[in-house]
Enzyme design. Sequence first.
Site, PDB file in Angstrom:
ATOM      1  CE  LYS A 123      -2.118  -1.358   3.716  1.00  0.00           C
ATOM      2  NZ  LYS A 123      -3.044  -1.623   4.847  1.00  0.00           N
ATOM      3  CB  THR A 148      -7.362   8.574   6.168  1.00  0.00           C
ATOM      4  OG1 THR A 148      -6.299   9.022   7.031  1.00  0.00           O
ATOM      5  CG2 THR A 148      -7.530   9.566   5.028  1.00  0.00           C
ATOM      6  N   GLY A 203      -8.910   4.064   9.863  1.00  0.00           N
ATOM      7  CA  GLY A 203      -9.522   2.790   9.501  1.00  0.00           C
ATOM      8  C   GLY A 203      -9.287   2.342   8.079  1.00  0.00           C
ATOM      9  CB  THR A 204      -7.256   3.742   5.304  1.00  0.00           C
ATOM     10  OG1 THR A 204      -7.708   5.072   5.538  1.00  0.00           O
ATOM     11  CG2 THR A 204      -7.133   3.512   3.813  1.00  0.00           C
ATOM     12  N   GLY A 205      -6.716   0.939   6.495  1.00  0.00           N
ATOM     13  CA  GLY A 205      -6.123  -0.383   6.306  1.00  0.00           C
ATOM     14  C   GLY A 205      -7.077  -1.507   6.642  1.00  0.00           C
ATOM     15  CB  CYS A 206      -9.438  -2.006   9.475  1.00  0.00           C
ATOM     16  SG  CYS A 206      -8.309  -1.671  10.838  1.00  0.00           S
TER      17      CYS A 206
END
Length: 265
Positions: A175, A206, A208-211
Site C-alpha cells: 500500500k 482516513t 480505519g483505511t487499512g482495516c
Amino acid sequence: MSAPIRVLTVAGSDSGGGAGIQADLKTMLALGVHGMSVLTAVTAQNSLGVQGAWELPVEAVRAQYRSVVDDIGVQAVKTGMLSSAELVEAVADLIAGTDAPAVVDPVGVSKHGDPLLAASALDSVRTRLLPVATVATPNLDEVAQLTGVRVGSEPDMRRAARAVLAFGPRWVVIKGGHLSGDAVDLLTDGSEEHWLRAPRHDNRHTHGTGCTLASAIASELAKGRPVPEAVTAAKAYVTGAIASGFALGEGIGPVDHAWNLNPPR
C-alpha cells in the site's frame, strides 16, 4: 433461504468505531456479506489516539474462532490486530486448518503511531502468519518493520513486494498511500503485477483505511472473485470511503464505510 456469504474478522476492537472490528463489520455489511468476529483485544481509542489496549487470552480467541467456524462456516477470514507472538501463532494455526482464503493485515501501529504489535511477535508474523495468507496487505511502515525495506518511491515497491512474498503469502498488496502523488498500490504474486491507482483526496479523515481495505478484499474473495478482481473492487470501495471521510472528535476522523449506500452528504 440459503445462508448469506460469510466473512470472519479476527481483530481488535476500536471503541471509537473507525477501525478494527467495527470497521471490518461495517465494510462487510456495505459490501453485502455477513460479517462475524473474533475479538483479540479491547482498546480505549478515539480520534486522538489509543489510550489503552488489553489483549484477550489465547483460549478466548481460539474458542470464538472454533465456535463460529465449526457451526456457521466461513468463505473468507481477515486478520487485524494480533498483539503478541502467542496470539499470532494460535491464529495462524486456526487459519491453516480452515478451507477459506485469508487476508492478513499485519497491523503494527495505529493511524496515530501507537504500537499495536509487540516487537517479540514480529518473527511469528513472518514465519507463521504470512505463510498462511492468501493476500497480505502491509503499508509502508509495516513493510519496513517486517522486512527492513524502506520505500521512498514507486520502484521501491517492487523490492518491498519481493521481500514480503519471501515469507510465503500467495499475493501481497504493498500500500503506497504514504507516498506523494496519486494513491498507488502494487498487487503481485511475484509473476504478475497490478498497479492500482486512484486520485489522492485532500481529506485528513482516513482512520480505519487499512482495516477497511483488508475487509473489503476478504468480502470480495468470499464472493468467489479471483484475487486481482477482488483487490481492484476493494480499492474502489476504500477510495470512495476515504473521499467521504468525516470529522469525528478533535483528531483524525474515520472513513465513511456507508458511502456506497447513502446519498451524498
